[in-house]
Write an enzyme that holds these catalytic residues in place. Structure first.
Site, mmCIF file in Angstrom:
data_model
loop_
_atom_site.group_PDB
_atom_site.id
_atom_site.type_symbol
_atom_site.label_atom_id
_atom_site.label_comp_id
_atom_site.label_asym_id
_atom_site.label_seq_id
_atom_site.Cartn_x
_atom_site.Cartn_y
_atom_site.Cartn_z
ATOM 1 N N ASN A 1 38.995 -27.004 -6.175
ATOM 2 C CA ASN A 1 40.250 -27.721 -5.622
ATOM 3 C C ASN A 1 40.301 -29.179 -6.046
ATOM 4 O OD1 ASN A 1 38.488 -28.138 -3.651
ATOM 5 N ND2 ASN A 1 39.974 -27.840 -1.847
ATOM 6 N N LYS B 1 26.236 -28.161 -11.280
ATOM 7 C CA LYS B 1 27.044 -27.070 -11.407
ATOM 8 C C LYS B 1 28.563 -27.035 -10.875
ATOM 9 C CE LYS B 1 28.344 -22.624 -10.943
ATOM 10 N NZ LYS B 1 29.586 -22.910 -11.098
ATOM 11 N N GLU C 1 29.809 -28.641 2.785
ATOM 12 C CA GLU C 1 31.179 -28.818 3.238
ATOM 13 C C GLU C 1 31.935 -27.414 2.992
ATOM 14 O OE1 GLU C 1 31.886 -33.484 1.691
ATOM 15 O OE2 GLU C 1 32.875 -31.659 0.542
ATOM 16 N N ARG D 1 43.563 -27.062 0.318
ATOM 17 C CA ARG D 1 42.534 -28.032 0.616
ATOM 18 C C ARG D 1 42.062 -27.761 2.064
ATOM 19 N NH1 ARG D 1 46.250 -31.191 3.160
ATOM 20 N NH2 ARG D 1 44.697 -33.004 3.282
ATOM 21 N N CYS D 2 40.531 -27.840 2.071
ATOM 22 C CA CYS D 2 39.868 -27.754 3.197
ATOM 23 C C CYS D 2 40.338 -28.266 4.319
ATOM 24 C CB CYS D 2 38.308 -27.975 3.038
ATOM 25 S SG CYS D 2 38.231 -29.872 2.893
HETATM 26 P P1 NAP Z 1 33.766 -20.902 -3.687
HETATM 27 O O1 NAP Z 1 34.006 -19.679 -4.416
HETATM 28 O O2 NAP Z 1 32.738 -20.874 -2.507
HETATM 29 O O3 NAP Z 1 32.913 -21.680 -4.946
HETATM 30 C C1 NAP Z 1 32.341 -23.072 -4.895
HETATM 31 C C2 NAP Z 1 31.109 -23.300 -5.703
HETATM 32 O O4 NAP Z 1 30.218 -22.361 -5.416
HETATM 33 C C3 NAP Z 1 31.827 -22.857 -7.228
HETATM 34 O O5 NAP Z 1 31.178 -23.776 -8.082
HETATM 35 C C4 NAP Z 1 31.072 -21.638 -7.440
HETATM 36 O O6 NAP Z 1 30.927 -21.216 -8.743
HETATM 37 C C5 NAP Z 1 29.773 -21.604 -6.737
HETATM 38 N N1 NAP Z 1 28.895 -20.602 -6.404
HETATM 39 C C6 NAP Z 1 29.516 -19.265 -6.017
HETATM 40 N N2 NAP Z 1 28.634 -18.618 -5.797
HETATM 41 C C7 NAP Z 1 27.262 -19.416 -5.781
HETATM 42 C C8 NAP Z 1 25.800 -19.002 -5.108
HETATM 43 N N3 NAP Z 1 25.609 -18.009 -5.035
HETATM 44 N N4 NAP Z 1 25.101 -20.058 -5.368
HETATM 45 C C9 NAP Z 1 25.561 -21.227 -5.791
HETATM 46 N N5 NAP Z 1 26.881 -21.647 -6.152
HETATM 47 C C10 NAP Z 1 27.740 -20.649 -6.221
HETATM 48 O O7 NAP Z 1 34.766 -21.847 -3.387
HETATM 49 P P2 NAP Z 1 36.043 -22.281 -4.102
HETATM 50 O O8 NAP Z 1 37.017 -21.069 -3.797
HETATM 51 O O9 NAP Z 1 35.730 -23.118 -5.076
HETATM 52 O O10 NAP Z 1 36.758 -23.286 -3.088
HETATM 53 C C11 NAP Z 1 37.449 -23.206 -1.766
HETATM 54 C C12 NAP Z 1 36.684 -23.243 -0.528
HETATM 55 O O11 NAP Z 1 36.029 -24.470 -0.581
HETATM 56 C C13 NAP Z 1 37.729 -23.261 0.545
HETATM 57 O O12 NAP Z 1 36.988 -22.269 1.742
HETATM 58 C C14 NAP Z 1 37.747 -24.537 1.069
HETATM 59 O O13 NAP Z 1 37.972 -24.898 2.599
HETATM 60 C C15 NAP Z 1 36.352 -24.945 0.727
HETATM 61 N N6 NAP Z 1 36.356 -26.593 0.581
HETATM 62 C C16 NAP Z 1 35.600 -27.370 1.560
HETATM 63 C C17 NAP Z 1 35.864 -28.772 1.546
HETATM 64 C C18 NAP Z 1 35.247 -29.182 2.537
HETATM 65 O O14 NAP Z 1 34.911 -30.471 2.367
HETATM 66 N N7 NAP Z 1 34.674 -28.853 3.920
HETATM 67 C C19 NAP Z 1 36.153 -29.445 0.360
HETATM 68 C C20 NAP Z 1 36.918 -28.478 -0.489
HETATM 69 C C21 NAP Z 1 36.819 -27.082 -0.362
HETATM 70 P P3 NAP Z 1 31.719 -20.385 -9.570
HETATM 71 O O15 NAP Z 1 33.213 -21.110 -9.600
HETATM 72 O O16 NAP Z 1 31.236 -20.076 -10.950
HETATM 73 O O17 NAP Z 1 31.997 -19.093 -8.853
HETATM 74 O O1 G3P Z 2 39.402 -29.922 0.483
HETATM 75 C C1 G3P Z 2 38.950 -31.157 0.126
HETATM 76 C C2 G3P Z 2 38.582 -32.238 0.866
HETATM 77 O O2 G3P Z 2 37.783 -33.118 0.358
HETATM 78 C C3 G3P Z 2 39.835 -32.777 1.479
HETATM 79 O O3 G3P Z 2 40.147 -34.032 1.010
HETATM 80 O O4 G3P Z 2 41.989 -35.820 0.935
HETATM 81 O O5 G3P Z 2 42.616 -33.434 0.840
HETATM 82 O O6 G3P Z 2 41.890 -34.372 2.875
HETATM 83 P P1 G3P Z 2 41.598 -34.483 1.400
#
Ligand code: NAP
Ligand code: G3P
Length: 484
Positions: A163, A186, A259, A292-293
């Site tokens: 995202n 990665k 995160e 967005r998270c």
């Molecule tokens: P995701 O499916 O968990 O993927 C995140 C990253 O992890 C990708 O690069 C993915 O690679 C990789 N990955 C997958 N399996 C893995 C493993 N076993 N070991 C290491 N890496 C692995 O998340 P997303 O769909 O991209 O993002 C959405 C989520 O992120 C939401 O839940 C959102 O709330 C959260 N998020 C949190 C924050 C925060 O700051 N708290 C900010 C942004 C997003 P691939 O793409 O190749 O699968």
């Molecule tokens: O989900 C991404 C995180 O970094 C939030 O940033 O600026 O969208 O609150 P913001």
């Protein structure tokens, strides 16, 4: 300027030891735009045997990078930020196509990353150690002096989500580098093209060979191997709670920054400025289609003012434009059909269980129209799950205590917002909320990026934010002088 040739036709390469390389297996992953299905390019699908080279290269390069003067490391970061600024329009256009983020928001993501990298370069110059004298501890005289400095951890594995493919990559890479670490990066598979443009920027800025290495491939195939590798000294991950939890289970004794997901509540009290709260909540919930998270993901409103809030919010939700990210629509297609199916499942569950649909529940493939529900109850998935899409529940509560209770019963604990005119009450409620950050009279949001940012419970581990990230990716090392 040295040009880094990072792709041939539509085939993007990985960065290894300062060279752009292809997988020996010849395997690639094809990337299509979630906006219109158009073909965008192919990424290297690196295998496990090849992953070793990325890590060992980083390990070999780290020593001299760690010994490089901080001001020299900072100059390279400043240079990278300047190049990124020059390329911001090109990179924003890539983001628009690759993750269907609208142009305005994509541009602001890149601009924010430019500021982030400059600030990190500055902050890295200020992070310093301390001296401690022994005589303050009972039973000791002043014959010992502990000289404490901060040293790098070694090789940091940086894993970012789809995202914010540029910002959430830069906010791992830059603090890791300024602290003297080498990085194996990665990127998310959907988002990797944008992330590779960022990596190219660092390459053009003159980052020494091997200090930043970028490996692409499906996380489910290479992720575990990278995380568990003995020469990875730290994992900095942003993504879903399920993958984050899995990483925590397999990482062994490696330090982690995680995160993860969120279910940020906006608590609206009787004395709130309702029109102001409505504007904030709508923008907080629906920007980038809720992906967005820190999106506002539920409203907890006192019954007595709920109708007023609905009256203020509904016209704003109806006004959101829906369509193409290149046309700067507010609501754009979600990252995949699977993501849209998941959101639709949560919407269907709410309707079946009797929530009142105020607007939306319209879908074209992976495009979900902005959807607003009232009278959502705690037996519905929408009350607890993170949709990562443009759907927002209003939960009516009888008291502030009930709002705090529902907020805290969530498995997540990223942020919460309180809308009120009573600052004493706001502080009292803030002290009772189990989250990383409480926003008073604002939507939940991460920035400005030097603020501490982190979640509790399923929302994460550790604290990001420029100084906090540098500290998390370094450690203190003490040398004790014993005087005669
Ligand atoms: P995701 O499916 O968990 O993927 C995140 C990253 O992890 C990708 O690069 C993915 O690679 C990789 N990955 C997958 N399996 C893995 C493993 N076993 N070991 C290491 N890496 C692995 O998340 P997303 O769909 O991209 O993002 C959405 C989520 O992120 C939401 O839940 C959102 O709330 C959260 N998020 C949190 C924050 C925060 O700051 N708290 C900010 C942004 C997003 P691939 O793409 O190749 O699968
Ligand atoms: O989900 C991404 C995180 O970094 C939030 O940033 O600026 O969208 O609150 P913001």
């Amino acid at each position: 300027m040295f040009k880094c040739i990072f792709r041939k036709d539509h085939i993007y390469k990985c960065l290894l030891n300062g060279e752009w390389v292809e997988s020996k297996s010849g395997k690639t992953n094809k990337i299509f735009s979630p906006a219109d299905g158009s073909f965008l390019g192919e990424l290297q699908a690196m295998g496990l045997e090849e992953a070793d080279r990325f890590i060992l290269t980083a390990k070999a390069a780290q020593k001299s990078w760690g010994d490089t003067a901080v001001n020299e490391r900072a100059q390279i970061l400043h240079k990278a930020a300047e190049i990124l600024d020059k390329q911001k329009d090109i990179i924003a256009n890539v983001i628009v196509k690759e993750i269907a983020k609208n142009k305005k928001t994509a541009l602001s993501e890149v601009e924010r990353s430019v500021d982030y990298i400059h600030f990190t370069a500055e902050e890295g110059m200020r992070v310093s150690g301390e001296n401690l004298s022994s005589d303050v501890f009972p039973g000791f005289n002043n014959k010992k002096l502990s000289i404490i400095s901060r040293v790098p951890l070694g090789v940091v594995l940086a894993v970012s989500p789809f995202n914010y493919p540029v910002n959430l990559s830069a906010s791992k890479i830059a603090p890791a580098l300024i602290a003297g670490n080498a990085v194996v990066f990665k990127p998310p598979t959907q988002g990797a093209i944008s992330a590779l443009y960022l990596a190219r920027v660092f390459c053009e800025a003159g980052i020494p060979a091997g200090v930043l290495n970028v490996i692409t491939g499906q996380g489910r195939e290479i992720g575990d191997y990278l995380v568990k590798h003995p020469d990875i000294n730290m994992v900095n991950f942003t993504g879903s709670s399920s993958v984050g939890r899995h990483i925590a289970e397999i990482a062994g004794m490696k330090p982690l920054l995680l995160e993860l997901g969120g279910k940020d509540a906006a608590i609206v009290l009787e004395d709130a400025d309702i029109s102001f709260a409505a504007k904030n909540i709508v923008s907080g919930a629906y920007s980038y289609s809720g992906q967005r998270c820190t999106a506002v993901k539920r409203i907890l409103v006192l019954e007595s003012i709920a109708d007023n809030l609905v009256d203020e919010m509904l016209p704003l939700v109806k006004k959101l434009s829906v369509g193409n990210p290149a046309d700067d629509a507010d609501i754009t297609p979600l990252i995949s059909d699977a993501a849209a199916d998941f959101v639709q499942g949560i919407i269907d569950d709410a309707r079946q269980k009797g929530a009142k649909l105020l607007f939306g529940d319209q879908r074209e493939k992976n495009l979900i129209y902005p959807t607003l529900f009232d009278h959502v109850t705690v037996d519905m998935r929408l009350a607890w799950e993170e949709p990562f899409g443009p759907v927002l529940p209003i939960i009516r509560v009888k008291s502030i205590e009930e709002a705090i209770d529902i907020s805290n019963r969530s498995e997540y604990g990223l942020q919460a917002c309180i809308f009120t005119q009573d600052i004493d009450n706001a502080f009292d409620i803030a002290s009772k909320l189990d989250v990383g950050t409480v926003q008073i009279n604002n939507k939940s949001e991460r920035g400005p990026d030097h603020f501490p940012f982190g979640g509790v419970k399923s929302s994460g581990l550790g604290t990001q934010g420029i100084r906090y990230s540098i500290e998390a990716m370094s450690r203190s090392k003490a040398v004790v002088i014993n005087f005669k």
